[in-house]
Design a protein around this motif. Structure first.
Motif, PDB file in Angstrom:
ATOM      1  N   GLN A 198     -45.594  19.903-105.253  1.00 41.44           N
ATOM      2  CA  GLN A 198     -47.042  19.742-105.307  1.00 41.44           C
ATOM      3  C   GLN A 198     -47.612  20.287-106.609  1.00 41.44           C
ATOM      4  N   ARG A 199     -48.635  19.640-107.091  1.00 46.91           N
ATOM      5  CA  ARG A 199     -49.325  20.091-108.281  1.00 46.91           C
ATOM      6  C   ARG A 199     -50.313  21.190-107.908  1.00 46.91           C
ATOM      7  N   LEU A 200     -50.415  22.206-108.771  1.00 49.00           N
ATOM      8  CA  LEU A 200     -51.375  23.278-108.576  1.00 49.00           C
ATOM      9  C   LEU A 200     -52.514  23.124-109.580  1.00 49.00           C
ATOM     10  N   PHE A 201     -53.676  23.636-109.217  1.00 50.08           N
ATOM     11  CA  PHE A 201     -54.876  23.497-110.025  1.00 50.08           C
ATOM     12  C   PHE A 201     -55.412  24.892-110.351  1.00 50.08           C
ATOM     13  N   VAL A 202     -55.834  25.093-111.595  1.00 52.74           N
ATOM     14  CA  VAL A 202     -56.257  26.421-112.029  1.00 52.74           C
ATOM     15  C   VAL A 202     -57.647  26.385-112.636  1.00 52.74           C
TER      16      VAL A 202
ATOM     17  N   THR B 278     -60.453  36.802-114.726  1.00 52.99           N
ATOM     18  CA  THR B 278     -60.325  36.277-113.373  1.00 52.99           C
ATOM     19  C   THR B 278     -59.794  34.858-113.429  1.00 52.99           C
ATOM     20  N   PHE B 279     -58.842  34.537-112.570  1.00 62.09           N
ATOM     21  CA  PHE B 279     -58.404  33.149-112.468  1.00 62.09           C
ATOM     22  C   PHE B 279     -57.986  32.854-111.037  1.00 62.09           C
ATOM     23  N   VAL B 280     -57.990  31.566-110.704  1.00 56.02           N
ATOM     24  CA  VAL B 280     -57.600  31.125-109.375  1.00 56.02           C
ATOM     25  C   VAL B 280     -56.616  29.974-109.521  1.00 56.02           C
ATOM     26  N   VAL B 281     -55.582  30.006-108.684  1.00 51.91           N
ATOM     27  CA  VAL B 281     -54.583  28.943-108.609  1.00 51.91           C
ATOM     28  C   VAL B 281     -54.549  28.473-107.163  1.00 51.91           C
ATOM     29  N   ALA B 282     -54.682  27.168-106.942  1.00 51.37           N
ATOM     30  CA  ALA B 282     -54.698  26.621-105.588  1.00 51.37           C
ATOM     31  C   ALA B 282     -54.036  25.256-105.588  1.00 51.37           C
ATOM     32  N   ASP B 283     -53.780  24.728-104.391  1.00 54.06           N
ATOM     33  CA  ASP B 283     -53.134  23.427-104.302  1.00 54.06           C
ATOM     34  C   ASP B 283     -54.168  22.309-104.329  1.00 54.06           C
ATOM     35  N   ALA B 284     -53.704  21.080-104.120  1.00 59.13           N
ATOM     36  CA  ALA B 284     -54.580  19.920-104.251  1.00 59.13           C
ATOM     37  C   ALA B 284     -55.682  19.910-103.197  1.00 59.13           C
ATOM     38  N   HIS B 285     -55.454  20.534-102.053  1.00 62.41           N
ATOM     39  CA  HIS B 285     -56.489  20.639-101.022  1.00 62.41           C
ATOM     40  C   HIS B 285     -57.534  21.710-101.362  1.00 62.41           C
ATOM     41  N   GLY B 286     -57.216  22.530-102.381  1.00 60.08           N
ATOM     42  CA  GLY B 286     -58.048  23.686-102.669  1.00 60.08           C
ATOM     43  C   GLY B 286     -57.609  24.918-101.924  1.00 60.08           C
ATOM     44  N   ASP B 287     -56.494  24.828-101.193  1.00 62.56           N
ATOM     45  CA  ASP B 287     -56.009  25.945-100.386  1.00 62.56           C
ATOM     46  C   ASP B 287     -55.181  26.921-101.218  1.00 62.56           C
ATOM     47  N   ILE B 288     -55.299  28.186-100.864  1.00 64.24           N
ATOM     48  CA  ILE B 288     -54.436  29.259-101.364  1.00 64.24           C
ATOM     49  C   ILE B 288     -53.552  29.680-100.209  1.00 64.24           C
ATOM     50  N   THR B 289     -52.247  29.711-100.423  1.00 65.68           N
ATOM     51  CA  THR B 289     -51.316  30.012 -99.325  1.00 65.68           C
ATOM     52  C   THR B 289     -50.425  31.209 -99.601  1.00 65.68           C
ATOM     53  N   GLY B 290     -50.508  31.800-100.799  1.00 66.08           N
ATOM     54  CA  GLY B 290     -49.686  32.959-101.108  1.00 66.08           C
ATOM     55  C   GLY B 290     -48.348  32.642-101.733  1.00 66.08           C
TER      56      GLY B 290
ATOM     57  N   LEU C 217     -57.810  13.043-100.089  1.00 61.44           N
ATOM     58  CA  LEU C 217     -58.154  11.776-100.732  1.00 61.44           C
ATOM     59  C   LEU C 217     -57.914  11.860-102.239  1.00 61.44           C
ATOM     60  N   SER C 218     -58.427  12.922-102.862  1.00 65.23           N
ATOM     61  CA  SER C 218     -58.223  13.120-104.299  1.00 65.23           C
ATOM     62  C   SER C 218     -58.570  14.555-104.647  1.00 65.23           C
ATOM     63  N   SER C 219     -58.074  14.993-105.800  1.00 69.10           N
ATOM     64  CA  SER C 219     -58.456  16.311-106.302  1.00 69.10           C
ATOM     65  C   SER C 219     -58.267  16.327-107.804  1.00 69.10           C
ATOM     66  N   ALA C 220     -59.053  17.159-108.471  1.00 69.89           N
ATOM     67  CA  ALA C 220     -58.970  17.226-109.931  1.00 69.89           C
ATOM     68  C   ALA C 220     -59.759  18.419-110.431  1.00 69.89           C
ATOM     69  N   VAL C 221     -59.355  18.897-111.604  1.00 68.40           N
ATOM     70  CA  VAL C 221     -60.189  19.799-112.394  1.00 68.40           C
ATOM     71  C   VAL C 221     -60.834  18.942-113.476  1.00 68.40           C
ATOM     72  N   GLY C 222     -62.117  19.103-113.685  1.00 67.60           N
ATOM     73  CA  GLY C 222     -62.831  18.283-114.657  1.00 67.60           C
ATOM     74  C   GLY C 222     -62.289  18.442-116.066  1.00 67.60           C
ATOM     75  N   GLN C 223     -62.598  17.476-116.925  1.00 73.07           N
ATOM     76  CA  GLN C 223     -62.101  17.483-118.293  1.00 73.07           C
ATOM     77  C   GLN C 223     -62.492  18.751-119.033  1.00 73.07           C
TER      78      GLN C 223
ATOM     79  N   ASN D 289     -62.715  21.714-117.660  1.00 70.42           N
ATOM     80  CA  ASN D 289     -62.085  22.855-116.977  1.00 70.42           C
ATOM     81  C   ASN D 289     -63.078  23.759-116.265  1.00 70.42           C
ATOM     82  N   ALA D 290     -64.269  23.262-115.991  1.00 71.46           N
ATOM     83  CA  ALA D 290     -65.280  24.099-115.344  1.00 71.46           C
ATOM     84  C   ALA D 290     -65.166  24.070-113.821  1.00 71.46           C
ATOM     85  N   PHE D 291     -64.899  22.897-113.233  1.00 70.27           N
ATOM     86  CA  PHE D 291     -64.961  22.739-111.782  1.00 70.27           C
ATOM     87  C   PHE D 291     -63.671  22.144-111.236  1.00 70.27           C
ATOM     88  N   PHE D 292     -63.276  22.617-110.069  1.00 72.23           N
ATOM     89  CA  PHE D 292     -62.253  21.972-109.253  1.00 72.23           C
ATOM     90  C   PHE D 292     -62.952  21.261-108.109  1.00 72.23           C
ATOM     91  N   THR D 293     -62.536  20.028-107.826  1.00 69.69           N
ATOM     92  CA  THR D 293     -63.108  19.267-106.722  1.00 69.69           C
ATOM     93  C   THR D 293     -61.994  18.624-105.919  1.00 69.69           C
TER      94      THR D 293
END
Length: 725
Positions: free
Chosen positions: A32-36, A42-54, A82-88, A90-94
């Protein structure tokens, strides 16, 4: 009874029949691809659903994982992606999600795929903001049971990376308000670390690290929940969301606008340029000493010395402000005393700094660690390059004591090691190998045996040579002629010694290193490309090395491998022994250009561009070195940092070498045999600062020729452009 899962048949099951103690385990993440996202420290890393699982992900601040779990369930199951992305920018994850079948509301059941769930997230001022929006697109009302599962393990970054500790601090009991929950931990350093998750709506149940909402939606109705995770309780709302979102977007826009602007005729190539610049903006943190590029996410989101210097060199022609910030920070944190635990000696430049608990209690030496043999000469190289590029004598005056201490360390190290800059860790807790290839198996003899130290790496001698030449030039400008002559002479003697001891006539290549007895490690490696970058080799030998780096043994079709395929430890899946590192390719390309192989530079740029296209236009820290096959993508390295500063910066160094741009402070721009990447008809570089002028360079393809010219000059019009076709 288990929650309904994707593809399950039968009636929908109400979450009230499940119980909060049997929430499903998160699904396996293999591949799976991760999104940052990142802001400051401060930073956050999560999966395509936006979930953090440890699983190596989380919300981190100052090398501590604050949130180790942050999952969204709808009726007890993970919604469909359905879809997920970080904007061009790098401000928002959706993430766009939808429901599985939901329990009946009256006599009507809610089918799958009619509730749209949007998760939108950003970071600002040490705080994670999230907005969850539900919209009912069915013709009937729906009851949507929503669960948010959160937890914090407060693990140090090195624990997350796999380090085992014999003892940890204490996790305190959860504290709660009407719309917030606080998790706390007291570390062995006696510091309290905490995270507070705050909600805009009162939950039906807030307990046991779970917030449960029973949302009733009429047909077409929208429901919004705002969430914030920070160090203190908050009152999340639309107004706070909009205000913080505007500030984070503005800050990233300002960072992207620094320096000159590159415009290419190809939309895809332009998108690569723009994404690389956005990644550098994301990774750059504003420190009191100026902008500083943190190395990479997730493992290296902190100031590193070597990475920052290389990133600053890559972007110096476009944006000198980054080099200024790096030089100022490193000068301020230069070692002043001997510490074997930290591999520190007076004059050495910092390798790495950490702010986590394990560093604070000296379980590891990385609170402020100096175990990099190359960072000190590279610091001097950057200072000389910055002075030549900008003519900024004020900064050089300010850091001159640090430069004197750095070159003093170089000279002292050479005296102790038979005239070469060498390393051997002082304690077992330090890094065994202290060049840029710092894995335990990256330095070896031709038979695969490991050398006994101290070890003199070939590229480090090149850095030291360039440092001494650069300091000689700076001293000459400052009127310190005796220092200038001394360093210039030392540089010449070092070059002669390298040619004598490292050159392997039968290999027509330089040895990877010398071991503690002076025996060459007769291994061909990309390290020699860095030696070309320094300009140390003779023209004839440099050309031979360049040609080998461009041969099939090194060039896998995606760029220069760290080792050729015939090396005894070659493994294309390894960290340093056959993989491809974009920053390494860029430095090799700069060296290859220096020795006249300009068409080879174009080929390497094309390799990197085509690899980037498969990686979503974001080059990773490294990828596997398998040979390119028709129709196949490059193979990802599973735990590479993404984004990584010197990977993002590599496109700018490659492009500079391709265009042949060299800028001399005040009044001169040299365009030496410019080339354009394959398929690119034109490139414009606008807003290049040269002294007090702002110039625009244009490169256009006309048949087999490349035309280069200045389109406009603002400010001082005395700038001279020397085009050498």
């Amino acid at each position: 009874m288990s929650p309904s899962m994707p593809g399950a048949s039968g009636p929908a099951t109400s979450v009230s029949e499940i119980g909060a103690d049997v929430w499903p385990a998160p699904p396996a993440r293999s591949g799976q691809r991760l999104f940052v996202l990142k802001e400051g420290d401060t930073f956050v890393v999560a999966d395509a659903h936006g979930d953090i699982t440890g699983e190596g992900d989380g919300l981190f601040h100052n090398d501590t994982r604050l949130l180790s779990s942050f999952r969204l369930l709808v009726n007890g199951v993970q919604p469909t992606l359905l879809s997920s992305a970080v904007g061009q920018d790098n401000a928002f994850f959706t993430a766009n999600l939808t429901n599985h079948p939901l329990p009946p509301l009256g006599t009507t059941s809610t089918p799958q795929g009619v509730i749209h769930v949007e998760r939108r997230r950003f970071l600002w001022d040490r705080r994670m903001y999230e907005r969850i929006t539900l919209v009912n697109f069915s013709d009937h009302p729906a009851q949507v049971p929503l669960q948010l599962l959160y937890d914090a393990d407060f693990r140090d970054m090195f624990e997350v990376r796999g380090q085992v500790r014999s003892k940890r601090g204490d996790v305190a009991a959860e504290q709660q308000g009407d719309r917030w929950a606080r998790l706390r931990y007291r570390g062995l350093d006696e510091l309290w670390r905490s995270v507070v998750v705050s909600f805009s709506e009162t939950a039906a149940r807030l307990a046991e690290r779970t917030a449960i909402y029973e949302v009733r939606l009429d047909s077409g109705e929208r429901w919004v929940l705002y969430i914030e995770a920070g160090d203190e309780p908050a009152a999340p709302c639309a107004q706070r969301w909009r205000g913080a979102a505007a500030r984070t977007r503005w800050q990233l826009r300002q960072k992207r606008r620094r320096g000159a602007r590159v415009e290419a005729s190809s939309r895809l190539f332009q998108a690569w340029i723009d994404k690389s610049k956005a990644d550098l903006a994301l990774l750059t943190t504003e420190l009191p000493t100026g902008p500083y590029p943190y190395a990479g996410i997730p493992w290296f989101s902190t100031p590193f010395g070597r990475d920052a210097v290389v990133t600053a060199l890559q972007t110096l022609w476009l944006d000198p402000s980054l080099a200024r910030g790096v030089l100022s920070f490193l000068a301020e944190h230069q070692a002043q005393e001997i510490s074997t635990f930290r591999d520190a000696e007076p004059g050495k430049i910092m390798h790495e700094t950490r702010k986590g608990e394990m560093a604070a209690v000296n379980e590891l030496p990385f609170g402020k660690y100096y175990g990099g043999v190359d960072t000190t000469p590279l610091f001097c190289v950057l200072a000389a390059a910055y002075a030549e590029r900008t003519g900024d004598a004020v900064l050089i005056d300010t850091i001159w004591p640090a430069l004197l201490a750095a070159v003093g360390w170089i000279e002292d190290n050479m005296l102790r090691h038979d005239g070469f800059v060498s390393y051997a860790r002082a304690e077992a807790t330090g890094l065994a190998n202290q060049g840029w290839k710092d894995s335990h198996d990256s330095v070896f003899h031709a038979d695969g045996s490991s050398p006994i130290g101290p070890i003199a790496l070939v590229e480090v001698q090149g850095y030291a040579f360039a440092a001494l030449e650069g300091l000689a030039s700076l001293a000459r400008v400052r009127g310190e002629s005796s220092k200038s002559a001394h360093w210039a002479d030392l540089a010449r003697r070092l070059a002669h010694a390298v040619e004598r001891s490292f050159w392997q006539e039968d290999l027509q290549f330089y040895a990877l290193a010398l071991d503690g007895s002076g025996t060459p490690c007769r291994v061909r490696a990309s390290n020699a490309g860095h030696l070309l970058f320094s300009g140390l080799p003779s023209q004839e030998r440099g050309r031979r090395v360049a040609q080998q780096l461009l041969s099939a043994a090194f060039d896998a079709g995606w760029g220069v491998r760290t080792l050729p395929s015939d090396a005894v430890r070659y493994n294309p899946m390894s960290y340093h022994n056959g993989s491809i590192w974009p920053h390494d390719v860029a430095l090799c390309a700069a060296g290859i250009a220096r020795y006249g192989e300009r068409d080879g530079v174009v080929r390497l740029l094309d390799d990197m561009f085509e690899a980037a296209a498969f990686f979503g236009l974001r080059l990773p820290e490294l990828f596997c070195g398998f040979a390119r096959a028709a129709g196949e993508a490059p193979v990802a390295y599973p735990v590479a940092c993404l984004p990584q500063a010197w990977a993002a910066g590599s496109v700018f160094m490659l492009l500079q070498q391709c265009l042949g741009v060299h800028i001399v402070a005040g009044d001169q721009v040299v365009l030496d045999q410019p080339r354009l990447p394959a398929g690119i008809e034109s490139i414009k570089v606008a807003g290049i600062a040269v002294g007090t002028a702002r110039i625009e360079l244009n490169f256009r393809r006309r048949g087999k020729r490349i035309l280069a010219f200045v389109n406009r000059r603002d400010g001082d019009r005395s700038t001279h452009v020397d085009v050498r076709l």
